[in-house]
Design a protein around this motif. Structure first.
Motif, PDB file in Angstrom:
ATOM      1  N   ILE A   1      59.739   4.390  54.788  1.00 35.65           N
ATOM      2  CA  ILE A   1      59.114   3.131  54.399  1.00 35.65           C
ATOM      3  C   ILE A   1      57.826   2.916  55.200  1.00 35.65           C
ATOM      4  O   ILE A   1      57.816   3.046  56.415  1.00 35.65           O
ATOM      5  CB  ILE A   1      60.080   1.957  54.632  1.00 35.65           C
ATOM      6  N   GLY A   2      56.762   2.588  54.496  1.00 31.19           N
ATOM      7  CA  GLY A   2      55.495   2.329  55.172  1.00 31.19           C
ATOM      8  C   GLY A   2      54.728   3.566  55.572  1.00 31.19           C
ATOM      9  O   GLY A   2      53.687   3.465  56.225  1.00 31.19           O
ATOM     10  N   CYS A   3      55.219   4.742  55.185  1.00 30.00           N
ATOM     11  CA  CYS A   3      54.468   5.965  55.485  1.00 30.00           C
ATOM     12  C   CYS A   3      53.059   5.822  54.920  1.00 30.00           C
ATOM     13  O   CYS A   3      52.855   5.280  53.836  1.00 30.00           O
ATOM     14  CB  CYS A   3      55.163   7.163  54.864  1.00 30.00           C
ATOM     15  N   GLY A   4      52.078   6.303  55.669  1.00 31.74           N
ATOM     16  CA  GLY A   4      50.706   6.166  55.208  1.00 31.74           C
ATOM     17  C   GLY A   4      49.709   6.837  56.121  1.00 31.74           C
ATOM     18  O   GLY A   4      50.072   7.674  56.966  1.00 31.74           O
ATOM     19  N   MET A   5      48.457   6.469  55.975  1.00 30.03           N
ATOM     20  CA  MET A   5      47.349   7.137  56.629  1.00 30.03           C
ATOM     21  C   MET A   5      46.523   6.148  57.429  1.00 30.03           C
ATOM     22  O   MET A   5      46.462   4.967  57.113  1.00 30.03           O
ATOM     23  CB  MET A   5      46.443   7.783  55.577  1.00 30.03           C
ATOM     24  N   MET A   6      45.845   6.680  58.450  1.00 33.55           N
ATOM     25  CA  MET A   6      44.855   5.901  59.194  1.00 33.55           C
ATOM     26  C   MET A   6      43.680   6.803  59.522  1.00 33.55           C
ATOM     27  O   MET A   6      43.872   7.988  59.835  1.00 33.55           O
ATOM     28  CB  MET A   6      45.455   5.329  60.468  1.00 33.55           C
ATOM     29  N   ALA A   7      42.480   6.271  59.437  1.00 27.81           N
ATOM     30  CA  ALA A   7      41.280   7.049  59.748  1.00 27.81           C
ATOM     31  C   ALA A   7      40.257   6.167  60.456  1.00 27.81           C
ATOM     32  O   ALA A   7      40.097   4.990  60.114  1.00 27.81           O
ATOM     33  CB  ALA A   7      40.665   7.642  58.475  1.00 27.81           C
ATOM     34  N   VAL A   8      39.579   6.752  61.429  1.00 28.09           N
ATOM     35  CA  VAL A   8      38.533   6.070  62.191  1.00 28.09           C
ATOM     36  C   VAL A   8      37.345   7.015  62.320  1.00 28.09           C
ATOM     37  O   VAL A   8      37.507   8.193  62.667  1.00 28.09           O
ATOM     38  CB  VAL A   8      39.027   5.676  63.598  1.00 28.09           C
TER      39      VAL A   8
ATOM     40  N   LYS B   1      34.031  -0.442  63.815  1.00 28.44           N
ATOM     41  CA  LYS B   1      34.861  -1.612  64.111  1.00 28.44           C
ATOM     42  C   LYS B   1      36.084  -1.684  63.204  1.00 28.44           C
ATOM     43  O   LYS B   1      37.151  -2.133  63.604  1.00 28.44           O
ATOM     44  CB  LYS B   1      34.030  -2.893  63.979  1.00 28.44           C
ATOM     45  N   GLN B   2      35.927  -1.258  61.968  1.00 30.71           N
ATOM     46  CA  GLN B   2      37.015  -1.375  61.005  1.00 30.71           C
ATOM     47  C   GLN B   2      37.608  -0.006  60.692  1.00 30.71           C
ATOM     48  O   GLN B   2      36.934   0.862  60.137  1.00 30.71           O
ATOM     49  CB  GLN B   2      36.533  -2.041  59.712  1.00 30.71           C
ATOM     50  N   ALA B   3      38.861   0.181  61.065  1.00 35.54           N
ATOM     51  CA  ALA B   3      39.573   1.406  60.720  1.00 35.54           C
ATOM     52  C   ALA B   3      40.214   1.231  59.346  1.00 35.54           C
ATOM     53  O   ALA B   3      40.408   0.113  58.863  1.00 35.54           O
ATOM     54  CB  ALA B   3      40.640   1.697  61.764  1.00 35.54           C
ATOM     55  N   ILE B   4      40.538   2.337  58.702  1.00 39.01           N
ATOM     56  CA  ILE B   4      41.285   2.322  57.441  1.00 39.01           C
ATOM     57  C   ILE B   4      42.743   2.601  57.785  1.00 39.01           C
ATOM     58  O   ILE B   4      43.050   3.603  58.432  1.00 39.01           O
ATOM     59  CB  ILE B   4      40.757   3.378  56.463  1.00 39.01           C
ATOM     60  N   ASN B   5      43.646   1.728  57.397  1.00 43.28           N
ATOM     61  CA  ASN B   5      45.070   1.901  57.692  1.00 43.28           C
ATOM     62  C   ASN B   5      45.834   1.483  56.453  1.00 43.28           C
ATOM     63  O   ASN B   5      45.962   0.297  56.150  1.00 43.28           O
ATOM     64  CB  ASN B   5      45.465   1.049  58.898  1.00 43.28           C
ATOM     65  N   CYS B   6      46.332   2.460  55.680  1.00 45.30           N
ATOM     66  CA  CYS B   6      46.927   2.146  54.373  1.00 45.30           C
ATOM     67  C   CYS B   6      48.280   2.825  54.183  1.00 45.30           C
ATOM     68  O   CYS B   6      48.463   3.985  54.529  1.00 45.30           O
ATOM     69  CB  CYS B   6      45.976   2.544  53.243  1.00 45.30           C
TER      70      CYS B   6
END
Length: 407
Positions: free
Chosen positions: A77-84, A273-278
């Motif tokens: 549940i909630g598995c996903g990606m983050m990128a900076v 400043k803004q990371a992607i976290n989805c």
């Protein structure tokens, strides 16, 4: 231009974004099974990375009214990606990246490894770092105790896995974009906590359905559902939201530790400043076609107009940062990756170590038999997958990995 097709001889309401001819037979049957549920809203959307999954197809978007299927959300549940994105560029990197990879591996527990010297034990922390402990105490402990008060069987390793990666297809990567800017990208979820929550409520839904007299045929026992208004439904939503929030925090903590590891070896740098976290395995309440519905994305990413998302390829083929176009026909969604063309067992039988090494040339990564099931050949052509969803997203950045760390 619409890329999808609606043709299906079974009469099921499906809209499919197909990247390379018909989807596999098993996955198509799962899509039909889900579409046959009477509480499904309008249609089921199949993303171009569709492949067979447990109960519901990986790469499917399922909108429902007054019910939810725990197995469609799944156990990660909630598995996903983050990128900076950082301010660093390729010319600021050392010739050898092995020391950076080793530093990251020391910073973040992964899989189910044990390494007491790195403060890792069975995929978690032997001694919880202060940042992880604060996050747990401030954001999760009280909520977790409330869940356990009603459902004690979901208890287990929880706080000591926060900030860890997991195994299988989870990863940490250092990448370069089309301008040779350096990015950090990672893939993880809610670890053992989400697995226990998912498994527990899937079983609970099956038990609840077994006691009911349904006026329709449930095509697959794994599609057992919870009806809105029941106590079990409310408890599942609470626990699912907990796991989804845990997964977001998990990625944030991992990212912080990876960036700290990079700072030990690279010149001073800043990050956007803004990371992607989805998320790409989750359910949420949304409005579509003028109505409030539950949207379950099992291997799919939200792609509302202007929303940024991440679509990884494989450990050797790069990834994409995308911007959503808000296509209602897909319930404002896009694929979550390339999608598998081989099962893990098949990949280990068919892909040789030599083939894997050739596919990973130029990337600082594991090249051993333990990752053959994640080798690029086990996945669909990410280019074809992206071509099939041009009406869902627009590509903003193409990332190519230079370091890959698998669990």
């Amino acid at each position: 231009m619409n890329q999808y097709s609606t043709h299906d001889t079974s009469g099921a309401q499906l809209k499919l974004w197909d990247s390379a001819g018909p989807f596999e037979t098993g996955a198509m049957q799962q899509l039909r099974n889900v579409a046959s549920l009477p509480f499904v809203f309008r249609h089921v959307a199949g993303m171009p990375d569709v492949h067979w999954g447990k109960g519901a197809t990986v790469g499917s978007v399922i909108a429902t009214k007054a019910a939810i299927v725990p197995a469609a959300v799944g156990v990660d549940i909630g598995c996903g990606m983050m990128a900076v994105r950082t301010s660093l560029t390729a010319d600021q990197l050392p010739d050898s990246l092995s020391a950076i990879r080793a530093e990251i591996e020391r910073a973040v527990p992964k899989g189910m490894e044990s390494s007491q010297t790195a403060n890792h034990v069975k995929g978690g922390w032997a001694i919880t770092p202060n940042s992880v402990g604060r996050a747990w105490n401030d954001r999760f402990e009280a909520r977790w105790r409330a869940i356990l008060a009603r459902h004690p069987k979901v208890d287990g390793k929880t706080s000591d896995q926060l900030g860890s990666m997991g195994g299988g297809n989870h990863f940490i990567e250092v990448c370069l974009d089309e301008e040779d800017r350096l990015w950090v990208m990672l893939h993880s979820g809610s670890r053992g906590t989400g697995n226990r929550i998912g498994t527990y409520f899937i079983d609970a839904a099956k038990e609840a359905i077994a006691k009911e007299r349904l006026d329709f045929h449930l095509a697959d026992k794994d599609l057992a559902f919870l009806s809105e208004g029941s106590q079990l439904f409310d408890d599942y939503i609470e626990a699912m939201h907990f796991a989804q929030d845990y997964a977001v925090a998990n990625r944030e903590l991992m990212m912080g530790r990876v960036l700290e590891a990079l700072r030990k070896h690279l010149p001073a740098f800043k990050t956007d400043k803004q990371a992607i976290n989805c998320h790409h395995n989750y359910a949420t309440r949304e409005r579509h076609f003028g109505e409030q519905v539950w949207v379950t994305r099992k291997g799919a990413v939200s792609a509302r107009a202007g929303e940024l998302g991440i679509i990884p390829g494989s450990m050797g083929t790069g990834s994409f940062i995308v911007e959503g176009l808000g296509n209602e026909q897909s319930f404002c969604s896009c694929s979550h990756g390339a999608g598998r063309v081989m099962s893990r067992g098949e990949a280990k039988r068919r892909i040789t170590l030599e083939q894997h090494a050739e596919a990973m040339k130029g990337i600082e990564a594991r090249v051993d038999e333990g990752v053959l099931d994640e080798s690029p050949a086990a996945y669909k052509d990410i280019g074809a997958v992206m071509d099939a969803q041009q009406d869902l997203v627009v590509i903003r950045h193409r990332l190519r990995q230079i370091i890959n760390i698998k669990g």
